[in-house]
Design a protein around this motif. Structure first.
Motif, PDB file in Angstrom:
ATOM      1  N   UNK A  44      74.035  66.975  63.051  1.00  0.00           N
ATOM      2  CA  UNK A  44      73.154  67.900  63.758  1.00  0.00           C
ATOM      3  C   UNK A  44      73.567  69.343  63.490  1.00  0.00           C
ATOM      4  N   UNK A  45      74.857  69.637  63.599  1.00  0.00           N
ATOM      5  CA  UNK A  45      75.348  70.992  63.397  1.00  0.00           C
ATOM      6  C   UNK A  45      75.094  71.468  61.970  1.00  0.00           C
ATOM      7  N   UNK A  46      75.386  70.574  61.011  1.00  0.00           N
ATOM      8  CA  UNK A  46      75.154  70.911  59.611  1.00  0.00           C
ATOM      9  C   UNK A  46      73.670  71.109  59.332  1.00  0.00           C
ATOM     10  N   UNK A  63      71.272  63.208  67.036  1.00  0.00           N
ATOM     11  CA  UNK A  63      72.171  62.212  67.621  1.00  0.00           C
ATOM     12  C   UNK A  63      73.293  61.779  66.677  1.00  0.00           C
ATOM     13  N   UNK A  64      73.281  62.287  65.451  1.00  0.00           N
ATOM     14  CA  UNK A  64      74.291  61.891  64.462  1.00  0.00           C
ATOM     15  C   UNK A  64      75.446  62.883  64.511  1.00  0.00           C
ATOM     16  N   UNK A  65      76.644  62.384  64.716  1.00  0.00           N
ATOM     17  CA  UNK A  65      77.824  63.214  64.899  1.00  0.00           C
ATOM     18  C   UNK A  65      78.013  64.196  63.745  1.00  0.00           C
ATOM     19  N   UNK A 123      59.151  73.841  70.315  1.00  0.00           N
ATOM     20  CA  UNK A 123      59.020  72.377  70.244  1.00  0.00           C
ATOM     21  C   UNK A 123      60.325  71.719  70.679  1.00  0.00           C
ATOM     22  N   UNK A 124      61.448  72.281  70.228  1.00  0.00           N
ATOM     23  CA  UNK A 124      62.753  71.732  70.576  1.00  0.00           C
ATOM     24  C   UNK A 124      63.008  71.755  72.080  1.00  0.00           C
ATOM     25  N   UNK A 125      62.486  72.754  72.774  1.00  0.00           N
ATOM     26  CA  UNK A 125      62.677  72.818  74.227  1.00  0.00           C
ATOM     27  C   UNK A 125      62.030  71.617  74.913  1.00  0.00           C
ATOM     28  N   UNK A 169      62.325  66.073  61.714  1.00  0.00           N
ATOM     29  CA  UNK A 169      63.577  65.403  61.363  1.00  0.00           C
ATOM     30  C   UNK A 169      64.577  65.484  62.506  1.00  0.00           C
ATOM     31  N   UNK A 170      64.683  66.653  63.109  1.00  0.00           N
ATOM     32  CA  UNK A 170      65.621  66.848  64.211  1.00  0.00           C
ATOM     33  C   UNK A 170      65.234  65.966  65.400  1.00  0.00           C
TER      34      UNK A 170
END
Length: 287
Positions: free
Chosen positions: A140-142, A135-137, A66-68, A128-129
């Motif tokens: 996203x990584x967390x 887009x939130x600094x 889905x992310x792709x 959610x992603x």
């Protein structure tokens, strides 16, 4: 010279094609996620079973496929080969990913597995992603780190050992190290992320400082592993995680914008495949 070009010079075309296929189809990243199940199961002293491995593989295939599609615009700039693969074969892999995910849910419900409702989390993570977390600094990584930290917790739920120290520590460890890997991954996406207005650590401080921060975090978590073993919270087998940190420490200095998808999708995403393979070999031969 980019990694892709360098790899082409050293590998037969057929092998290079298969490696790209494994990366672009999300089969390899799904295997990597399922490898966390193997590592958690062995280190926590649980019996290896195929069902939790399949469930995590299916959930990862669904989420990443889905992310792709949701990241297709950025990928046209950052990883054009992957974008072309998605445009040509994406619907097939999306159908497969959805089918596997729904199949995993059906199996969990039919078998009345503990925490079957837990399997709704991949869908929540995906929505959610897609809706803006990416887009939130730094969030996203967390968020990606949290999503992967759920895997050891899911193993704990499956074996009814959720609050075992071994499981909880591996959840923290996996979450922390995937957060580091996500920051490293963003190095290759600088141009596309800037065009799409997505703030990441590399767009904010540049690749060099991102690599330094990632290496510092890698060393810090490795020190934590040594500390928990030294004070007797976990047994000496957990020092195998230091090999994982060595692996991570070796690839971080080479992360750059011109590295190809086989570096990021193969070497970086392969960190948990490496760890699981090492843990299994040690379980069979030494422990």
């Amino acid at each position: 010279m980019s990694t892709t070009t360098g790899t082409r010079d050293r590998l037969p075309a057929w092998l290079l094609g298969w490696l790209r296929f494994l990366v672009h189809s999300n089969l390899f990243i799904s295997l990597s996620a399922a490898s966390v199940v193997v590592t958690t199961t062995v280190l926590a002293g649980l019996s290896l079973e195929p069902l939790p491995f399949f469930i995590v593989f299916a959930a990862a295939m669904f989420v990443y496929t889905v992310n792709r599609f949701t990241d297709l615009e950025e990928d046209r700039e950052n990883v054009p080969r992957r974008a072309a693969f998605v445009e040509r074969y994406g619907l097939f892999w999306l159908t497969l990913g959805v089918g596997l995910y729904l199949g995993a849910i059906a199996v969990a419900v039919v078998l009345e597995l503990p925490g079957a409702g837990y399997l709704l989390l991949p869908a929540v993570v995906t929505v959610s992603y897609t809706l803006g977390i990416k887009r939130v600094f730094l969030v996203k990584n967390l968020f990606v780190g949290f999503a992967w930290a759920v895997i050891p917790l899911g193993v704990g739920v499956y074996y009814e050992r959720l609050f075992a120290l071994e499981v909880l520590f591996l959840a923290v460890h996996v979450g922390a190290m995937i957060t580091v890997a996500a920051a490293v991954f963003d190095i290759k996406d600088i141009e596309g992320d800037r065009e799409q207005g997505i703030d990441t650590l590399p767009t904010a401080v540049g690749p060099r400082r991102t690599r330094l921060a990632a290496q510092a975090a890698n060393a810090l978590v490795a020190a934590l592993v040594v500390a928990v073993v030294a004070v007797g919270v976990l047994d000496a087998r957990y020092l195998v995680l230091l090999a994982f940190h060595g692996y991570v420490g070796c690839y971080i200095p080479f992360a750059s914008r011109d590295r190809g998808p086989l570096f990021y999708g193969g070497i970086v995403d392969g960190e948990h495949v490496f760890l699981a393979a090492l843990v299994v070999v040690l379980e069979w031969t030494v422990w």
